[in-house]
Design an enzyme around this catalytic site. Structure first.
Site, PDB file in Angstrom:
ATOM      1  N   CYS A 189       0.846  -1.193   0.000  1.00  0.00           N
ATOM      2  CA  CYS A 189       0.000   0.000   0.000  1.00  0.00           C
ATOM      3  C   CYS A 189       0.886   1.250   0.000  1.00  0.00           C
ATOM      4  CB  CYS A 189      -0.907   0.000   1.233  1.00  0.00           C
ATOM      5  SG  CYS A 189      -1.870   1.521   1.338  1.00  0.00           S
TER       6      CYS A 189
ATOM      7  N   HIS B  65       3.448  -9.089  12.991  1.00  0.00           N
ATOM      8  CA  HIS B  65       2.536  -8.765  11.884  1.00  0.00           C
ATOM      9  C   HIS B  65       3.375  -8.454  10.638  1.00  0.00           C
ATOM     10  CE1 HIS B  65      -0.239  -6.503   9.355  1.00  0.00           C
ATOM     11  NE2 HIS B  65      -1.211  -7.123  10.005  1.00  0.00           N
TER      12      HIS B  65
ATOM     13  N   GLU C 278       3.195  -6.300   8.300  1.00  0.00           N
ATOM     14  CA  GLU C 278       3.525  -4.881   8.079  1.00  0.00           C
ATOM     15  C   GLU C 278       4.691  -4.463   8.971  1.00  0.00           C
ATOM     16  OE1 GLU C 278       0.365  -1.988   8.691  1.00  0.00           O
ATOM     17  OE2 GLU C 278       1.777  -0.328   8.432  1.00  0.00           O
TER      18      GLU C 278
ATOM     19  N   CYS D 169      -3.690   4.942   8.953  1.00  0.00           N
ATOM     20  CA  CYS D 169      -4.169   5.439   7.659  1.00  0.00           C
ATOM     21  C   CYS D 169      -5.614   5.937   7.755  1.00  0.00           C
ATOM     22  CB  CYS D 169      -4.052   4.342   6.606  1.00  0.00           C
ATOM     23  SG  CYS D 169      -5.280   3.049   6.814  1.00  0.00           S
TER      24      CYS D 169
ATOM     25  N   SER E   3      -5.375  -7.271  11.201  1.00  0.00           N
ATOM     26  CA  SER E   3      -5.162  -6.335  12.304  1.00  0.00           C
ATOM     27  C   SER E   3      -6.272  -5.283  12.367  1.00  0.00           C
ATOM     28  CB  SER E   3      -3.796  -5.665  12.131  1.00  0.00           C
ATOM     29  OG  SER E   3      -3.669  -4.572  12.982  1.00  0.00           O
ATOM     30  N   ASN E   4      -6.574  -4.665  11.237  1.00  0.00           N
ATOM     31  CA  ASN E   4      -7.566  -3.576  11.282  1.00  0.00           C
ATOM     32  C   ASN E   4      -8.943  -4.086  11.671  1.00  0.00           C
ATOM     33  OD1 ASN E   4      -9.554  -3.306   8.730  1.00  0.00           O
ATOM     34  ND2 ASN E   4      -7.692  -4.391   8.118  1.00  0.00           N
TER      35      ASN E   4
ATOM     36  N   SER F 177     -10.156  -5.439   4.479  1.00  0.00           N
ATOM     37  CA  SER F 177      -9.876  -6.535   3.539  1.00  0.00           C
ATOM     38  C   SER F 177     -11.103  -7.406   3.266  1.00  0.00           C
ATOM     39  CB  SER F 177      -8.735  -7.399   4.099  1.00  0.00           C
ATOM     40  OG  SER F 177      -8.929  -7.643   5.479  1.00  0.00           O
TER      41      SER F 177
HETATM   42  C1  2E7 Z   1      -2.277  -3.794   4.148  1.00  0.00           C
HETATM   43  C2  2E7 Z   1      -2.095  -2.999   5.240  1.00  0.00           C
HETATM   44  O1  2E7 Z   1      -5.160  -7.379   4.793  1.00  0.00           O
HETATM   45  P1  2E7 Z   1      -5.644  -6.657   6.001  1.00  0.00           P
HETATM   46  O2  2E7 Z   1      -6.622  -7.317   6.874  1.00  0.00           O
HETATM   47  O3  2E7 Z   1      -4.333  -6.198   6.775  1.00  0.00           O
HETATM   48  P2  2E7 Z   1      -4.061  -5.843   8.324  1.00  0.00           P
HETATM   49  O4  2E7 Z   1      -2.801  -5.029   8.281  1.00  0.00           O
HETATM   50  O5  2E7 Z   1      -5.200  -5.079   8.852  1.00  0.00           O
HETATM   51  O6  2E7 Z   1      -3.814  -7.143   9.056  1.00  0.00           O
HETATM   52  O7  2E7 Z   1      -6.323  -5.280   5.566  1.00  0.00           O
HETATM   53  C3  2E7 Z   1      -5.911  -4.496   4.507  1.00  0.00           C
HETATM   54  C4  2E7 Z   1      -4.554  -3.955   4.727  1.00  0.00           C
HETATM   55  C5  2E7 Z   1      -4.313  -3.141   5.803  1.00  0.00           C
HETATM   56  N1  2E7 Z   1      -3.091  -2.685   6.044  1.00  0.00           N
HETATM   57  C6  2E7 Z   1      -3.529  -4.289   3.908  1.00  0.00           C
HETATM   58 CL1  2E7 Z   1      -0.564  -2.422   5.604  1.00  0.00          CL
HETATM   59 FE1  F3S Z   2      -3.390   0.950   2.995  1.00  0.00          FE
HETATM   60 FE2  F3S Z   2      -4.741   1.598   5.134  1.00  0.00          FE
HETATM   61 FE3  F3S Z   2      -5.768  -0.009   3.402  1.00  0.00          FE
HETATM   62  S1  F3S Z   2      -2.549   1.279   4.967  1.00  0.00           S
HETATM   63  S2  F3S Z   2      -4.061  -1.118   2.573  1.00  0.00           S
HETATM   64  S3  F3S Z   2      -5.252   2.125   3.044  1.00  0.00           S
HETATM   65  S4  F3S Z   2      -6.055  -0.152   5.588  1.00  0.00           S
END
Ligand code: 2E7
Ligand code: F3S
Length: 325
Positions: free
Chosen positions: A112, A140, A142, A211, A240-241, A284
């Site tokens: 991203c 994680h 990231e 973000c 995570s989110n 996601s």
């Molecule tokens: C990339 C980043 O794939 P996700 O569930 O990822 P997280 O980081 O929340 O585990 O969601 C989309 C996404 C969010 N942040 C993809 Cl850095």
């Molecule tokens: Fe990027 Fe935030 Fe989505 S870092 S992948 S815009 S949750």
């Protein structure tokens, strides 16, 4: 209307359920872009296209792309020399593209752009002689990717306010902080405050690097949680989110907040006597899964839907140049 009317009978049999549908919810611009990158790569190079790590943390998305010819692997050494490989939206340590280059692999980076921005910030602070304090969750992808932008000793990881208290630093006047993009906004405020109190000279962003999508989805949950008897977050346990959205709901008056990946996973007993149900989806989780949950609810309840809009989003990220069709 006769009591024998099937529609009337149906209405009488089903309990009423008012749904508070959070907006924004679901896909962010980074997820949209990452999925498109895999799809365009499949069209441009043909199948199979390899993807290192789940492109985003969602089984439904991963399985849909697998059906189109994507092959998901954990590590680069599982990619054959003659096939393209995509790096996931979460970012990768510098060693990964370096290894891909050494092997002459064709690679496309779906990190991203908002994560890449954090990588560049960390690099800039390092060049300026500062030690980086990364606020994030150990392990994680990231966090692994952000730490991997710099030599091991250049980045210290903190997860909590307690970690800040025990942090050992060589030069307290030469520090900078960066953060994971999907943290809890409220928890992170506390950690940043603790850092600034202990290390007044610490450099960093004005607030944090969370973000826009994470911030907006948490704000929407805060708006519906106090009104909801229960709340469903569409998302995966490794997202995570999405996990943060469950925590935010619980912290804002909805103790019955649950993470579900699909409608089939809903624990109907836990929705017993619920009259108002909040629904959201992590960044996601595709909207079709929200639709699937709404259909499952309509089969059991007389449903009314109220969309609660706390922000509108118009962020779009361009595809990498190598994929120009
Ligand atoms: C990339 C980043 O794939 P996700 O569930 O990822 P997280 O980081 O929340 O585990 O969601 C989309 C996404 C969010 N942040 C993809 Cl850095
Ligand atoms: Fe990027 Fe935030 Fe989505 S870092 S992948 S815009 S949750």
């Amino acid at each position: 209307m006769s009591v024998l009317d099937p529609a009337a009978r149906d209405t009488q049999a089903k309990p009423a359920l008012h749904i508070l549908l959070a907006a924004p919810r679901g896909f962010c611009a980074g997820v949209d872009r990452a999925i498109q990158i895999v799809e365009v790569a499949l069209r441009k190079y043909g199948a199979p296209v390899y993807v290192r790590h789940e492109i985003v943390h969602n089984r439904f998305v991963v399985e849909s792309l697998e059906r189109k010819g994507a092959v998901f692997v954990k590590e680069l050494d599982q990619v054959p020399d003659d096939r393209p490989v995509v790096f996931s939206a979460h970012g990768v340590p510098k060693s990964i593209p370096a290894e891909a280059q050494r092997r002459n692999l064709l690679y496309v980076d779906a990190t991203c752009p908002l994560v890449s921005k954090v990588h560049r910030e960390a690099e800039r602070h390092h060049r300026d002689g500062r030690t980086i304090v990364l606020i994030g969750h150990a392990g994680h992808p990231e966090v692994v990717g952000t730490m991997g932008q710099l030599p091991k000793e250049a980045v210290l990881l903190v997860e909590t306010v307690e970690d800040v208290a025990t942090l050992e630093v060589a030069d307290p006047d030469n520090l900078a902080f960066v953060t994971q993009t999907t943290l809890s906004v409220d928890d992170t405020v506390q950690v940043v405050e603790a850092l600034r109190q202990r290390f007044p000279a610490i450099a960093g962003p004005k607030r944090e690097d969370i973000c826009y999508a994470t911030t907006n989805r948490q704000a929407a949950v805060k708006a519906i949680a106090p009104r909801a008897d229960a709340l469903l977050v569409l998302g995966a346990p490794n997202s995570s989110n999405s996990v943060r959205l469950v925590e935010v709901a619980r912290a804002h008056g909805c103790s019955r907040a649950m993470l579900v990946q699909r409608a089939a996973q809903i624990d109907w007993d836990r929705l017993d006597r619920v009259r108002t149900l909040g629904i959201t989806a992590g960044a996601s989780a595709p909207e079709v899964l929200v639709e699937e949950v709404l259909d499952a609810l309509r089969a059991r309840y007389q449903v009314t839907v109220e969309e609660v809009v706390t922000a509108t989003e118009d962020v779009v990220f361009k595809l990498p140049k190598v994929l120009a069709e």
